[in-house]
Design an enzyme around this catalytic site. Structure first.
Site, short mmCIF file in Angstrom:
data_model
loop_
_atom_site.label_atom_id
_atom_site.label_comp_id
_atom_site.label_asym_id
_atom_site.label_seq_id
_atom_site.Cartn_x
_atom_site.Cartn_y
_atom_site.Cartn_z
N ASP A 81 0.97 -1.18 0.15
CA ASP A 81 -0.05 0.09 0.13
C ASP A 81 1.09 1.22 -0.10
O ASP A 81 2.00 1.38 0.89
CB ASP A 81 -0.86 0.02 1.34
CG ASP A 81 -2.01 1.10 1.10
OD1 ASP A 81 -1.87 2.12 0.78
OD2 ASP A 81 -3.27 0.50 1.18
N GLN A 122 -14.51 2.46 2.02
CA GLN A 122 -13.70 2.08 0.59
C GLN A 122 -13.52 3.40 -0.31
O GLN A 122 -14.39 4.28 -0.43
CB GLN A 122 -14.57 1.12 -0.36
CG GLN A 122 -14.03 0.53 -1.36
CD GLN A 122 -14.81 -0.32 -2.07
OE1 GLN A 122 -16.19 -0.75 -1.83
NE2 GLN A 122 -14.14 -1.59 -2.94
N HIS A 163 -10.28 -5.46 -2.66
CA HIS A 163 -9.14 -5.72 -2.27
C HIS A 163 -9.14 -6.04 -0.53
O HIS A 163 -10.13 -5.65 -0.03
CB HIS A 163 -8.12 -4.50 -2.48
CG HIS A 163 -8.84 -3.23 -1.91
ND1 HIS A 163 -9.71 -2.37 -2.60
CD2 HIS A 163 -8.58 -2.58 -0.75
CE1 HIS A 163 -10.01 -1.36 -1.96
NE2 HIS A 163 -9.27 -1.47 -0.79
N HIS A 194 -6.99 -5.87 2.71
CA HIS A 194 -5.64 -5.19 3.46
C HIS A 194 -5.21 -6.28 4.54
O HIS A 194 -5.90 -6.95 5.01
CB HIS A 194 -6.28 -4.08 4.48
CG HIS A 194 -6.80 -2.90 3.51
ND1 HIS A 194 -6.20 -1.62 3.26
CD2 HIS A 194 -7.93 -2.58 2.93
CE1 HIS A 194 -7.15 -0.83 2.25
NE2 HIS A 194 -8.13 -1.35 2.54
P1 5GP Z 1 -9.85 1.28 0.74
O1 5GP Z 1 -9.94 2.42 1.15
O2 5GP Z 1 -10.54 1.15 -0.86
O3 5GP Z 1 -10.39 0.25 1.53
O4 5GP Z 1 -8.13 1.04 0.34
C1 5GP Z 1 -7.59 1.50 -0.82
C2 5GP Z 1 -6.22 1.42 -0.50
O5 5GP Z 1 -5.49 1.82 -1.38
C3 5GP Z 1 -5.70 2.52 0.62
O6 5GP Z 1 -5.06 1.85 1.72
C4 5GP Z 1 -4.71 3.37 -0.28
O7 5GP Z 1 -3.77 3.73 0.64
C5 5GP Z 1 -4.21 2.45 -1.30
N1 5GP Z 1 -4.17 3.28 -2.52
C6 5GP Z 1 -4.49 4.17 -3.25
N2 5GP Z 1 -3.93 4.61 -4.31
C7 5GP Z 1 -3.05 3.66 -4.40
C8 5GP Z 1 -1.99 3.40 -5.40
O8 5GP Z 1 -2.04 4.25 -6.31
N3 5GP Z 1 -1.06 2.52 -5.23
C9 5GP Z 1 -0.83 1.69 -3.95
N4 5GP Z 1 -0.01 0.57 -4.10
N5 5GP Z 1 -1.92 1.85 -3.02
C10 5GP Z 1 -2.74 2.80 -3.32
#
Ligand code: 5GP
Length: 144
Positions: free
Chosen positions: A37, A101, A107, A109
């Site tokens: 991440d 999200q 995805h 974590h």
């Molecule tokens: P969500 O908020 O959808 O559960 O998690 C998305 C995750 O993707 C977040 O923890 C955020 O830090 C990560 N993330 C967002 N943009 C990118 C990116 O461009 N590359 C990577 N490796 N992680 C990302």
């Protein structure tokens, strides 16, 4: 984005799968990809995604693809724990913007927790140093 809506083929994880934007990979095969991440909530925060499913969330994903992601999440969690020796590990995922999200490609974590270290805020942390992420990914993949 709420739970209703359509999969956006240009979301950031779809671009990572296609290699259109870089990522620091931990492991991958033709079904799943595990990568660091880039806004980590703790040292070693990594993600697992399906490379075959266009599901935005757990409600949409095909059972087979979900099983592949779950097995990969366990594999990643074991390697993170073996490599980084955290005191605990969070394995989680969010469905819909109101649930937290921010990227709408399902995805999971894997977030190591260290005694006494506060968890960074979800989706609000700073960008990690790529060289540090590469060193962590190497360490984690060596423990697979
Ligand atoms: P969500 O908020 O959808 O559960 O998690 C998305 C995750 O993707 C977040 O923890 C955020 O830090 C990560 N993330 C967002 N943009 C990118 C990116 O461009 N590359 C990577 N490796 N992680 C990302």
């Amino acid at each position: 984005m709420s739970l209703d809506g359509r999969y956006d083929a240009d979301n950031i994880f779809a671009k990572i799968i296609r290699g259109e934007i870089p990522s620091v990979k931990v492991f991958e095969d033709d079904k799943v990809l595990a990568f660091m991440d880039v806004f980590p909530q703790s040292r070693g925060h990594a993600l697992v995604i399906s490379k075959t499913s266009q599901a935005r969330n757990i409600l949409e994903i095909e059972p087979q693809a979900l099983a592949e992601v779950a097995v990969a999440a366990q594999k990643l969690a074991k390697a993170v724990v073996a490599a980084l020796k955290p005191d605990g590990v969070v394995v989680t995922q969010f469905n819909g913007a109101p649930a937290g999200q921010t990227v709408f490609h399902l995805h999971v974590h894997v977030i190591p927790r260290y005694e006494g270290a506060e968890l960074g805020r979800h989706g609000a942390g700073g960008m990690a140093d790529v060289e540090e992420l590469k060193a962590l990914a190497e360490k984690i993949s060596a423990a697979l």
